[in-house]
Enzyme design. Structure first.
Site, PDB file in Angstrom:
ATOM      1  N   SER A 169      -6.414  -9.841 -21.432  1.00  0.00           N
ATOM      2  CA  SER A 169      -5.685  -9.255 -22.567  1.00  0.00           C
ATOM      3  C   SER A 169      -4.365  -8.723 -22.037  1.00  0.00           C
ATOM      4  O   SER A 169      -4.232  -8.468 -20.831  1.00  0.00           O
ATOM      5  CB  SER A 169      -6.508  -8.093 -23.132  1.00  0.00           C
ATOM      6  OG  SER A 169      -5.731  -7.287 -23.996  1.00  0.00           O
TER       7      SER A 169
ATOM      8  N   TYR B  66     -11.783  -0.391 -22.600  1.00  0.00           N
ATOM      9  CA  TYR B  66     -11.260  -1.759 -22.736  1.00  0.00           C
ATOM     10  C   TYR B  66     -10.173  -2.022 -21.693  1.00  0.00           C
ATOM     11  O   TYR B  66     -10.175  -3.045 -21.005  1.00  0.00           O
ATOM     12  CB  TYR B  66     -10.723  -1.942 -24.154  1.00  0.00           C
ATOM     13  CG  TYR B  66     -10.301  -3.344 -24.513  1.00  0.00           C
ATOM     14  CD1 TYR B  66     -11.218  -4.255 -25.019  1.00  0.00           C
ATOM     15  CD2 TYR B  66      -8.975  -3.757 -24.375  1.00  0.00           C
ATOM     16  CE1 TYR B  66     -10.836  -5.549 -25.367  1.00  0.00           C
ATOM     17  CE2 TYR B  66      -8.576  -5.039 -24.725  1.00  0.00           C
ATOM     18  CZ  TYR B  66      -9.510  -5.930 -25.226  1.00  0.00           C
ATOM     19  OH  TYR B  66      -9.120  -7.205 -25.576  1.00  0.00           O
TER      20      TYR B  66
HETATM   21  P1  NAD Z   1     -14.389 -12.077 -31.861  1.00  0.00           P
HETATM   22  O1  NAD Z   1     -15.074 -10.805 -32.221  1.00  0.00           O
HETATM   23  O2  NAD Z   1     -13.819 -12.951 -32.957  1.00  0.00           O
HETATM   24  O3  NAD Z   1     -15.374 -12.964 -30.974  1.00  0.00           O
HETATM   25  C1  NAD Z   1     -16.199 -12.371 -30.001  1.00  0.00           C
HETATM   26  C2  NAD Z   1     -17.257 -13.361 -29.586  1.00  0.00           C
HETATM   27  O4  NAD Z   1     -18.112 -12.729 -28.616  1.00  0.00           O
HETATM   28  C3  NAD Z   1     -18.177 -13.791 -30.736  1.00  0.00           C
HETATM   29  O5  NAD Z   1     -18.563 -15.134 -30.538  1.00  0.00           O
HETATM   30  C4  NAD Z   1     -19.370 -12.844 -30.568  1.00  0.00           C
HETATM   31  O6  NAD Z   1     -20.574 -13.346 -31.148  1.00  0.00           O
HETATM   32  C5  NAD Z   1     -19.451 -12.783 -29.061  1.00  0.00           C
HETATM   33  N1  NAD Z   1     -20.178 -11.623 -28.552  1.00  0.00           N
HETATM   34  C6  NAD Z   1     -20.049 -10.329 -28.961  1.00  0.00           C
HETATM   35  N2  NAD Z   1     -20.904  -9.545 -28.275  1.00  0.00           N
HETATM   36  C7  NAD Z   1     -21.571 -10.372 -27.417  1.00  0.00           C
HETATM   37  C8  NAD Z   1     -22.602 -10.167 -26.459  1.00  0.00           C
HETATM   38  N3  NAD Z   1     -23.127  -8.940 -26.241  1.00  0.00           N
HETATM   39  N4  NAD Z   1     -23.068 -11.227 -25.766  1.00  0.00           N
HETATM   40  C9  NAD Z   1     -22.576 -12.477 -26.001  1.00  0.00           C
HETATM   41  N5  NAD Z   1     -21.595 -12.728 -26.893  1.00  0.00           N
HETATM   42  C10 NAD Z   1     -21.107 -11.690 -27.593  1.00  0.00           C
HETATM   43  O7  NAD Z   1     -13.271 -11.658 -30.811  1.00  0.00           O
HETATM   44  P2  NAD Z   1     -11.919 -12.366 -30.350  1.00  0.00           P
HETATM   45  O8  NAD Z   1     -10.837 -11.623 -31.029  1.00  0.00           O
HETATM   46  O9  NAD Z   1     -12.006 -13.837 -30.454  1.00  0.00           O
HETATM   47  O10 NAD Z   1     -11.918 -11.948 -28.805  1.00  0.00           O
HETATM   48  C11 NAD Z   1     -12.380 -12.799 -27.770  1.00  0.00           C
HETATM   49  C12 NAD Z   1     -11.852 -12.286 -26.426  1.00  0.00           C
HETATM   50  O11 NAD Z   1     -10.442 -12.227 -26.466  1.00  0.00           O
HETATM   51  C13 NAD Z   1     -12.335 -10.885 -26.047  1.00  0.00           C
HETATM   52  O12 NAD Z   1     -12.601 -10.832 -24.672  1.00  0.00           O
HETATM   53  C14 NAD Z   1     -11.141 -10.008 -26.391  1.00  0.00           C
HETATM   54  O13 NAD Z   1     -11.097  -8.845 -25.608  1.00  0.00           O
HETATM   55  C15 NAD Z   1     -10.004 -10.949 -26.042  1.00  0.00           C
HETATM   56  N6  NAD Z   1      -8.750 -10.600 -26.722  1.00  0.00           N
HETATM   57  C16 NAD Z   1      -8.664 -10.622 -28.086  1.00  0.00           C
HETATM   58  C17 NAD Z   1      -7.454 -10.286 -28.684  1.00  0.00           C
HETATM   59  C18 NAD Z   1      -7.267 -10.296 -30.191  1.00  0.00           C
HETATM   60  O14 NAD Z   1      -6.234  -9.814 -30.658  1.00  0.00           O
HETATM   61  N7  NAD Z   1      -8.172 -10.852 -30.969  1.00  0.00           N
HETATM   62  C19 NAD Z   1      -6.359  -9.928 -27.897  1.00  0.00           C
HETATM   63  C20 NAD Z   1      -6.500  -9.922 -26.494  1.00  0.00           C
HETATM   64  C21 NAD Z   1      -7.703 -10.262 -25.925  1.00  0.00           C
END
Ligand code: NAD
Length: 251
Positions: free
Chosen positions: A133, A146
């Site tokens: 991130s 985080y």
């Molecule tokens: P999201 O909530 O849409 O997806 C999260 C995924 O992780 C889902 O498939 C969920 O079922 C799974 N998950 C949740 N808890 C879990 C567990 N205990 N065991 C196994 N799987 C689990 O989130 P996203 O926005 O797609 O984020 C994905 C990654 O990207 C994360 O690591 C997040 O920190 C990172 N990220 C997201 C953003 C953003 O703005 N969306 C920005 C920077 C980084």
């Protein structure tokens, strides 16, 4: 289809960024192992669409990580993407939330990497892509767990990259700014209500406040970056932390 014959595990790939990465790798021919939670019917549909296997293990525990790696078998491409967030002042941060965020956003990557590396080393080729991130490079208040976990993931990735440098296996982070996922989209109505702002103001002044392009990162853009890192031409890219954050961390 340069990834034909390669097997890719993407954690947290039933939604958002993980799903987009899985789709991008699948489009290049990789065989996909999905992981994450969701409606049974939706997951079955995704498995059909991507001709994928799904393992719904909970990666906040060592047992869950081991169960995933046992079910997945030898993996050529490992994308550690599953992550969660909680926002609270440090003195009020729920201890169990801290533990869960550390477990999922950092420790799970250790468990999957330690299990995936022997096969990658043996065959002299492998790709580890850790979804970190902008918060692996910079901080924001109220996100102590985080930010700590994502900074840790960056350090872990660099260490693994150095250990594997001569083995044909690369390890890199990709670091999105605000990405347009269901998670973010669903926050908008509540934020409009809580702050008395219009949808446009929430997007520009809250969500994209730190993102100079004023444009959400699209999950497919992150998928494309992950695909690039899997190319043979990216074999000398290792230990890097690729920002894809609309300029956020350039400031
Ligand atoms: P999201 O909530 O849409 O997806 C999260 C995924 O992780 C889902 O498939 C969920 O079922 C799974 N998950 C949740 N808890 C879990 C567990 N205990 N065991 C196994 N799987 C689990 O989130 P996203 O926005 O797609 O984020 C994905 C990654 O990207 C994360 O690591 C997040 O920190 C990172 N990220 C997201 C953003 C953003 O703005 N969306 C920005 C920077 C980084």
């Amino acid at each position: 289809m340069f990834l034909s014959g390669k097997r890719a595990l993407v954690t947290g790939s039933t939604s958002g960024i993980g799903l987009a990465v899985a789709r991008a790798l699948s489009a290049e021919g990789a065989e996909i192992v999905l992981n994450g939670f969701g409606e049974e019917a939706e997951i079955a549909q995704l498995c059909d669409e991507l001709r994928a296997q799904h393992v719904g293990a909970d990666l906040t525990t060592r047992e869950g990580c081991d169960a995933l790696m046992d079910a997945a078998g030898p993996i050529d491409i490992l994308v550690n993407n599953a992550g969660m967030q909680h926002v609270a002042p440090v003195e009020a941060f729920p201890v169990e939330k801290w533990d869960a965020i550390m477990a999922l956003n950092l420790t799970a990557a250790f468990h999957t990497v330690r299990r995936a590396v022997p096969h990658m080393k043996e065959q002299g080729w492998g790709r580890i892509v850790n979804v970190a991130s902008a918060h692996s490079k910079t901080a924001s208040p109220f996100k102590s767990a985080y930010v700590a976990a994502k900074h840790g993931l960056d350090g872990f990735t660099k260490t693994v990259a150095l250990e594997l440098a001569k083995s044909g296996v690369t390890a890199n982070c990709v670091s999105p700014g605000y990405a347009w996922t269901p998670l973010v989209e669903n926050q908008i109505p509540d934020t409009m209500k809580a702050r008395g702002l219009s949808r446009e103001d929430v997007i520009d002044d809250v969500l994209l406040a730190k993102q100079p392009t004023k444009r959400f990162v699209q999950p497919a853009e992150i998928g494309a970056l992950a695909v690039f890192l899997c190319r043979d031409e990216a074999g000398n890219v290792t230990g890097a932390n690729w920002s894809i954050d609309g300029g956020w961390t350039a400031e």
